[in-house]
Scaffold this motif. Sequence first.
Motif, PDB file in Angstrom:
ATOM      1  N   ILE A 141      52.562  76.676  24.554  1.00 21.28           N
ATOM      2  CA  ILE A 141      52.730  77.601  25.685  1.00 21.28           C
ATOM      3  C   ILE A 141      54.196  77.885  26.031  1.00 21.28           C
ATOM      4  N   ALA A 142      55.103  76.937  25.738  1.00 25.43           N
ATOM      5  CA  ALA A 142      56.514  77.129  26.104  1.00 25.43           C
ATOM      6  C   ALA A 142      57.105  78.375  25.451  1.00 25.43           C
ATOM      7  N   THR A 143      56.614  78.746  24.278  1.00 22.43           N
ATOM      8  CA  THR A 143      57.117  79.963  23.629  1.00 22.43           C
ATOM      9  C   THR A 143      56.882  81.161  24.540  1.00 22.43           C
ATOM     10  N   ILE A 144      55.694  81.217  25.114  1.00 23.33           N
ATOM     11  CA  ILE A 144      55.319  82.376  25.935  1.00 23.33           C
ATOM     12  C   ILE A 144      56.000  82.308  27.298  1.00 23.33           C
ATOM     13  N   THR A 145      56.027  81.107  27.887  1.00 18.26           N
ATOM     14  CA  THR A 145      56.614  81.020  29.234  1.00 18.26           C
ATOM     15  C   THR A 145      58.116  81.293  29.193  1.00 18.26           C
ATOM     16  N   SER A 146      58.758  81.037  28.056  1.00 20.70           N
ATOM     17  CA  SER A 146      60.198  81.350  27.975  1.00 20.70           C
ATOM     18  C   SER A 146      60.419  82.860  28.130  1.00 20.70           C
ATOM     19  N   SER A 375      43.013  66.623  15.150  1.00 17.59           N
ATOM     20  CA  SER A 375      42.934  67.435  16.374  1.00 17.59           C
ATOM     21  C   SER A 375      42.458  68.832  16.028  1.00 17.59           C
ATOM     22  N   ARG A 376      41.870  69.504  17.010  1.00 17.93           N
ATOM     23  CA  ARG A 376      41.505  70.908  16.762  1.00 17.93           C
ATOM     24  C   ARG A 376      42.648  71.848  17.145  1.00 17.93           C
ATOM     25  N   GLY A 377      43.704  71.298  17.720  1.00 17.66           N
ATOM     26  CA  GLY A 377      44.916  72.083  17.939  1.00 17.66           C
ATOM     27  C   GLY A 377      44.906  72.961  19.164  1.00 17.66           C
ATOM     28  N   TYR A 378      45.603  74.080  19.067  1.00 21.40           N
ATOM     29  CA  TYR A 378      45.861  74.931  20.227  1.00 21.40           C
ATOM     30  C   TYR A 378      44.602  75.611  20.753  1.00 21.40           C
ATOM     31  N   PRO A 379      44.603  75.882  22.077  1.00 19.85           N
ATOM     32  CA  PRO A 379      43.506  76.672  22.637  1.00 19.85           C
ATOM     33  C   PRO A 379      43.685  78.124  22.179  1.00 19.85           C
ATOM     34  N   GLY A 380      42.608  78.873  22.119  1.00 17.40           N
ATOM     35  CA  GLY A 380      42.710  80.239  21.586  1.00 17.40           C
ATOM     36  C   GLY A 380      42.941  81.300  22.640  1.00 17.40           C
ATOM     37  N   ASN A 381      43.373  80.896  23.833  1.00 14.10           N
ATOM     38  CA  ASN A 381      43.407  81.882  24.918  1.00 14.10           C
ATOM     39  C   ASN A 381      44.744  81.981  25.642  1.00 14.10           C
ATOM     40  N   LEU A 382      45.824  81.657  24.952  1.00 14.43           N
ATOM     41  CA  LEU A 382      47.143  81.790  25.603  1.00 14.43           C
ATOM     42  C   LEU A 382      47.438  83.229  26.012  1.00 14.43           C
ATOM     43  N   ASN A 383      46.749  84.163  25.369  1.00 14.38           N
ATOM     44  CA  ASN A 383      46.987  85.590  25.650  1.00 14.38           C
ATOM     45  C   ASN A 383      46.160  86.105  26.825  1.00 14.38           C
ATOM     46  N   LYS A 384      45.376  85.231  27.448  1.00 10.02           N
ATOM     47  CA  LYS A 384      44.582  85.715  28.589  1.00 10.02           C
ATOM     48  C   LYS A 384      44.414  84.671  29.689  1.00 10.02           C
ATOM     49  N   GLU A 386      45.419  82.440  33.086  1.00 11.93           N
ATOM     50  CA  GLU A 386      45.810  82.828  34.441  1.00 11.93           C
ATOM     51  C   GLU A 386      47.326  82.775  34.684  1.00 11.93           C
ATOM     52  N   TYR A 387      48.049  81.940  33.904  1.00 10.53           N
ATOM     53  CA  TYR A 387      49.493  81.842  34.140  1.00 10.53           C
ATOM     54  C   TYR A 387      50.188  83.199  33.976  1.00 10.53           C
ATOM     55  N   LEU A 388      49.625  84.044  33.119  1.00 13.57           N
ATOM     56  CA  LEU A 388      50.197  85.385  32.915  1.00 13.57           C
ATOM     57  C   LEU A 388      50.008  86.226  34.174  1.00 13.57           C
ATOM     58  N   ASN A 389      48.793  86.170  34.690  1.00  4.00           N
ATOM     59  CA  ASN A 389      48.476  86.928  35.904  1.00  4.00           C
ATOM     60  C   ASN A 389      49.346  86.482  37.071  1.00  4.00           C
ATOM     61  N   GLU A 390      49.590  85.175  37.103  1.00  2.00           N
ATOM     62  CA  GLU A 390      50.425  84.633  38.177  1.00  2.00           C
ATOM     63  C   GLU A 390      51.840  85.223  38.082  1.00  2.00           C
ATOM     64  N   LEU A 410      43.591  95.131  31.956  1.00  2.00           N
ATOM     65  CA  LEU A 410      44.102  96.047  30.938  1.00  2.00           C
ATOM     66  C   LEU A 410      44.988  95.299  29.939  1.00  2.00           C
ATOM     67  N   TYR A 411      45.823  94.415  30.493  1.00  2.00           N
ATOM     68  CA  TYR A 411      46.722  93.617  29.653  1.00  2.00           C
ATOM     69  C   TYR A 411      45.920  92.792  28.646  1.00  2.00           C
ATOM     70  N   VAL A 412      44.895  92.117  29.162  1.00  2.00           N
ATOM     71  CA  VAL A 412      44.069  91.259  28.287  1.00  2.00           C
ATOM     72  C   VAL A 412      43.412  92.108  27.201  1.00  2.00           C
ATOM     73  N   GLU A 413      42.936  93.276  27.589  1.00  2.00           N
ATOM     74  CA  GLU A 413      42.292  94.181  26.639  1.00  2.00           C
ATOM     75  C   GLU A 413      43.277  94.625  25.540  1.00  2.00           C
ATOM     76  N   ASN A 414      44.507  94.934  25.949  1.00  2.00           N
ATOM     77  CA  ASN A 414      45.523  95.406  24.993  1.00  2.00           C
ATOM     78  C   ASN A 414      46.124  94.298  24.140  1.00  2.00           C
ATOM     79  N   ASN A 415      45.874  93.065  24.541  1.00  2.36           N
ATOM     80  CA  ASN A 415      46.497  91.932  23.838  1.00  2.36           C
ATOM     81  C   ASN A 415      45.460  91.037  23.160  1.00  2.36           C
ATOM     82  N   ARG A 416      44.356  91.637  22.775  1.00  2.00           N
ATOM     83  CA  ARG A 416      43.314  90.843  22.112  1.00  2.00           C
ATOM     84  C   ARG A 416      43.789  90.404  20.728  1.00  2.00           C
TER      85      ARG A 416
END
Length: 465
Positions: A141-146, A375-384, A386-390, A410-416
């Motif tokens: 997640i740090a990649t995105i939050t940066s 491990s099964r690794g990363y969750p598949g929903n970093l693109n949708k 709530e932290y983004l909405n916040e 709209l964002y979630v739809e465009n970033n599938r």
Amino acid sequence: MTIGKKNFSRREFIKKNSLTGLGAFMAIGSPAFALSCFNGDIKTPAILGGAPVRTKSWYSWPVWDVDKDEAAIIDVMRSGIWCRVERGGHVVTEFENKWAETIGSKRCLALVNGTNSLITSLNMLDVGGGDEVIVTPYTFIATITSILEVGAMPVFADIDPETFQIDPVKIEQKITSRTKAILPVHILGLPCDIERIMDIARRHNLVVVEDACQAWLAEVNHQKAGTFGNAGCFSFQNSKNLAIGEGGAIVSDDEEFMDRCVSYSDNGRPYGSADLVGGGYVRRGNNLRMTEYQAAIGLAQLNRLDEETTIRNRNAQYLKTRLSAIPGILPYRLYDNVTRAAFHLFPFRYKKDMFKGMHRNRFLEALNAEGIPASRGYPGNLNKMEYLNEAFNSKNFKMMYPKDMLDFHLYVENNRTPENEHLCNEEAVWFYQSMLLGNNSDMDDIYNAIEKIHENADKIVASTT
Ligand SMILES: Cc1ncc(COP(=O)(O)O)c(C=O)c1O
């Protein structure tokens, strides 16, 4: 010997964690240990009461040389110079010079962590409010939050599930008039298709910040990951192949950019004036300085990194060849131009259809019972998430973007990113880097455990329902 508030005898401590005690410690409480107490049949899956393939421990991480490495840290402690801007501070500089030389970069700046290395790089390359940054959804997640931290908008481009990396074709499809940067990640320590990404960046005049936080010494055509873009960022957090506990670095050949980063990370003091109190301030800044004792640990770890990376590559290649023979196990694919990978993780795709429909969670439980952690690794929903909405609802974002860009639905739809979702939710499995520090026999244990689960898939599935 005293460590923090806990007392260990020196022998006990060395046995658990140091290089001399490698492999000597079995995690009591692990399923493998518990099941080894049963005298089960070796052919029966451990999850069904049989004997596990492996009861031996895996390698603990991090490791260090009790004599040399501990002495180096004690030297720093006794010097009383723990901060690099104290007069005489030189250990962080030494670490920076060595890391720059090791990866073939003109300059390196060591910082508090990988997250702030990314933020600083984006900031000093003038990526900010109103800009779009194209990024992979398959990352920490740090990649995105940066990106959010500098006020820019993350735009997700889907991955190629065979390589686990961002797909350059998808990157190009996401470019708009607002696109300012690409933030490619060499995720899992496997190089992404950086040469194609650089070509896209050149054609569209985009900035590239490489997230090489998992890719120490990885190479594409003999050039190190992190040295292709305008900046490359590394993490030295505890689990990492170059472990300091916390730590990060920026590398670049651009002297002027690096001067700005140094200044920003040192409360805005002008580059070259770090040890001058009251030397003036030339920009807004932060304090992101690495400490001298962190750098002492880094230098010690760096001495072993090359050899460890060779061992990881050798074992990964051997394991990949063996696992490829099991139907339903599809190990990672490296791009043709990769000359070395870092293998922070060893990933493969698990196809449940070849395991009588066994759910991946059950497969992981069965594997763990055989003494093979995974491990099964990363969750598949970093693109949708709530932290983004916040972030979109923050004052700054509302000032910087038109309303429709902050419409979360709209964002979630465009970033599938369906490929990423499928990989994360259904198929990905990882082994940890320290497991790759063993030998062929350790890799054989992994193969044997998966082969056993495969052969007994019908019984395991039947026991689940
Ligand atoms: C891909 C990636 N990017 C960024 C980071 C952030 O690094 P740090 O934890 O040092 O802040 C990490 C750390 O796990 C990472 O794996």
